[in-house]
Scaffold this active site. Structure first.
Site, PDB file in Angstrom:
ATOM      1  CG  ASP A 153      -0.148  -0.305   2.559  1.00 40.98           C
ATOM      2  OD1 ASP A 153       0.119   0.610   3.398  1.00 40.98           O
ATOM      3  OD2 ASP A 153       0.384  -1.444   2.680  1.00 40.98           O
ATOM      4  CB  SER A 155       4.315   1.005  -2.899  1.00 41.61           C
ATOM      5  OG  SER A 155       4.501   0.490  -1.605  1.00 41.61           O
ATOM      6  N   GLY A 156       2.707   3.754  -4.763  1.00 41.90           N
ATOM      7  CA  GLY A 156       3.009   4.335  -6.157  1.00 41.90           C
ATOM      8  C   GLY A 156       2.139   3.167  -6.997  1.00 41.90           C
ATOM      9  CB  ALA A 161      -7.276   3.171  -8.063  1.00 42.45           C
ATOM     10  CG  ASP A 204      -4.229   5.568 -10.614  1.00 41.62           C
ATOM     11  OD1 ASP A 204      -3.165   5.607 -11.484  1.00 41.62           O
ATOM     12  OD2 ASP A 204      -4.193   6.326  -9.665  1.00 41.62           O
TER      13      ASP A 204
HETATM   14  C1  GLA Z   1      -1.455   8.756  -9.646  1.00 43.45           C
HETATM   15  C2  GLA Z   1      -2.760   9.554 -10.133  1.00 43.45           C
HETATM   16  C3  GLA Z   1      -3.010   9.034 -11.430  1.00 43.45           C
HETATM   17  C4  GLA Z   1      -1.579   9.566 -12.285  1.00 43.45           C
HETATM   18  C5  GLA Z   1      -0.482   8.948 -11.721  1.00 43.45           C
HETATM   19  C6  GLA Z   1       0.536   9.469 -12.572  1.00 43.45           C
HETATM   20  O1  GLA Z   1      -1.338   7.432  -9.670  1.00 43.45           O
HETATM   21  O2  GLA Z   1      -3.674   8.825  -9.246  1.00 43.45           O
HETATM   22  O3  GLA Z   1      -4.102   9.895 -11.682  1.00 43.45           O
HETATM   23  O4  GLA Z   1      -1.745  10.825 -12.624  1.00 43.45           O
HETATM   24  O5  GLA Z   1      -0.298   9.362 -10.501  1.00 43.45           O
HETATM   25  O6  GLA Z   1       0.836   9.300 -13.855  1.00 43.45           O
END
Ligand code: GLA
Length: 438
Positions: A153, A155-156, A161, A204
């Protein structure tokens, strides 16, 4: 559905037993939402401007076991966070910034339950908000247990989402609502943009809801048109199927922070909008919505000298990244992983130099990954303020690359490295499939 190795039988049994214990029902009645994490090899930070992005899921993510309640009650526990989330689906949900204190100092509208660590129940409440706002009749609650893979979690990898989508699918399944992926993309947008106040785009949830094993998902975030670009099973360059030839490395920095608590993301969105406003005005289009996708690239070339240095960098990222995405689909479709990888690394560099969203440790990780054996290309994952980097790597050299990265990063960042998933700096993953209820 392809050759997806996640979730395993033992993970499913674990979740089902938990929900059976919580609800007193038979484990065979428990349904499970499988909601994978996503990666975005090309197309970073252009979704909120209406750009075209590429995405796929990995074979790790969120599992939400649930049974429909016999009434309106929602009761959820988490494998990661403390506290129990409780509310009723007939309570009207309000966006977080709309919740005000009443005269007696109490919140109008439902707030977090007692002991609810980090307000983790907000995604479940947000999912209900999105369904209610869109006119769906939600009568039945859920009794559920949510569990995220291996502490990934924040962590990018877009765990937020994945969680939002998981709750949407669980409420829809419990209430016999038939909702197509496009509608759920919009519902998840309501959770993030309206309920939580993050000005992000639709990358996402589109990746999570539309992806298919073996394909690169292409989403035009302005028109919402999407398609799946299949990798060639065999061609002169790759003698075996592309998905067998390729592994995905996740390299963790040890930095974690939820995006909703970092002002950097919304600030960059505002800078892109400001750049769009100036370019549109310069070309006599001041009435048009200020998003960079509404600016023709010729207009950008002609008027970019009017942008101050910071706005010029944000716009340069947008226009160059859009081109990389379009070129990337060609490379993917022809099985040219070398070319695709070069575009990923160029995208990573633009995130550092133009979008300026990396942090010191993430930039170090990116540089280490880029020179690791067998790596085709690397970049930050997600918003890039925290979390991890991703890399595409030759499957035969994935182990070698992982130990190289682990060793080099531990030398540069011993403290952060020791805080990561029991010292496992790198995870080797495969591509995944879309979110579903099983
Ligand atoms: C996050 C945001 C996305 C997108 C990415 C970068 O994950 O939720 O909507 O902007 O960053 O690409």
């Amino acid at each position: 559905m392809g050759e997806v190795s996640w979730p395993s039988e033992s993970e499913l049994n674990f979740i089902k037993t938990k929900v059976a214990d919580m609800s007193g029902r038979d484990a065979r009645e428990v349904r499970v939402v499988v909601s994978p994490y996503r990666i975005c090899p090309l197309g970073a930070h252009i979704d909120h401007q209406g750009g075209t992005v590429s995405a796929m899921t990995i074979n790790k993510g969120i599992l939400l076991g649930f049974v429909p309640s016999n009434d309106s009650q929602v009761v959820i526990q988490s494998g990661q966070f403390k506290g129990e989330v409780r509310f009723c689906v007939d309570e009207m949900q309000l966006p977080k910034n709309a919740i005000k204190l009443n005269n007696s100092g109490q919140q109008n509208g439902p707030g977090p339950g007692p002991g609810e660590e980090c307000n983790w129940g907000n995604y479940a409440r947000g999912a209900l908000y999105a369904l209610q706002k869109s006119g769906n009749h939600v009568k039945w609650g859920i009794i559920g247990f949510i569990y995220g893979a291996e502490g990934l979690d924040s962590s990018g990898l877009s765990s937020s989402a994945a969680v939002g989508v998981a709750y949407l699918l669980a409420f829809e399944s419990s209430n016999n609502l038939t909702v197509d992926p496009e509608e759920n993309i919009e519902y998840d947008r309501l959770i993030e943009n309206e309920y939580l106040g993050l000005k992000n785009g639709i990358l996402d949830q589109s990746a999570i809801l539309l992806s298919s094993y073996g394909c690169l998902t292409c989403m035009n975030c302005k028109t919402k048109e999407h398609k799946l670009v299949r990798a060639p099973e065999m061609n002169s360059r790759c003698k075996i199927g592309m998905n067998k030839k390729l592994k995905i490395l996740l390299a963790f920095s040890g930095l974690k922070q939820a995006l909703t608590t970092n002002p950097g993301y919304n600030r960059r969105v505002a800078e892109c909008q400001e750049a769009a406003r100036i370019l549109l005005q310069a070309s006599g289009n001041q009435g048009v919505e200020p998003r960079l996708s509404n600016v023709e690239s010729e207009v950008y070339e002609q008027h970019k000298c009017k942008l101050d240095p910071i706005l010029a960098k944000r716009a340069e990222h947008y226009f160059s990244e859009n081109n990389r995405v379009l070129n990337g689909f060609d490379s993917w479709a022809s099985g040219n992983l070398e070319e695709f990888g070069k575009l990923i690394s160029a995208s990573g560099l633009s995130s550092i130099q133009n979008y300026e969203c990396g942090s010191g440790p993430l930039i170090q990780l990116y540089e280490i990954l880029a020179k690791a054996p067998g790596v085709y290309g690397a970049r930050f994952s997600g918003a890039g303020f925290r979390g991890c980097c991703i890399a595409f790597v030759d499957a035969n050299r994935a182990l070698e690359a992982a130990s190289f990265v682990e060793k080099e990063y531990t030398i540069l960042q011993p403290k952060l490295a020791s805080q990561i998933n029991e010292g496992k700096v790198v995870l080797i993953c495969d591509a995944g499939d879309c979110a579903r209820v099983i």
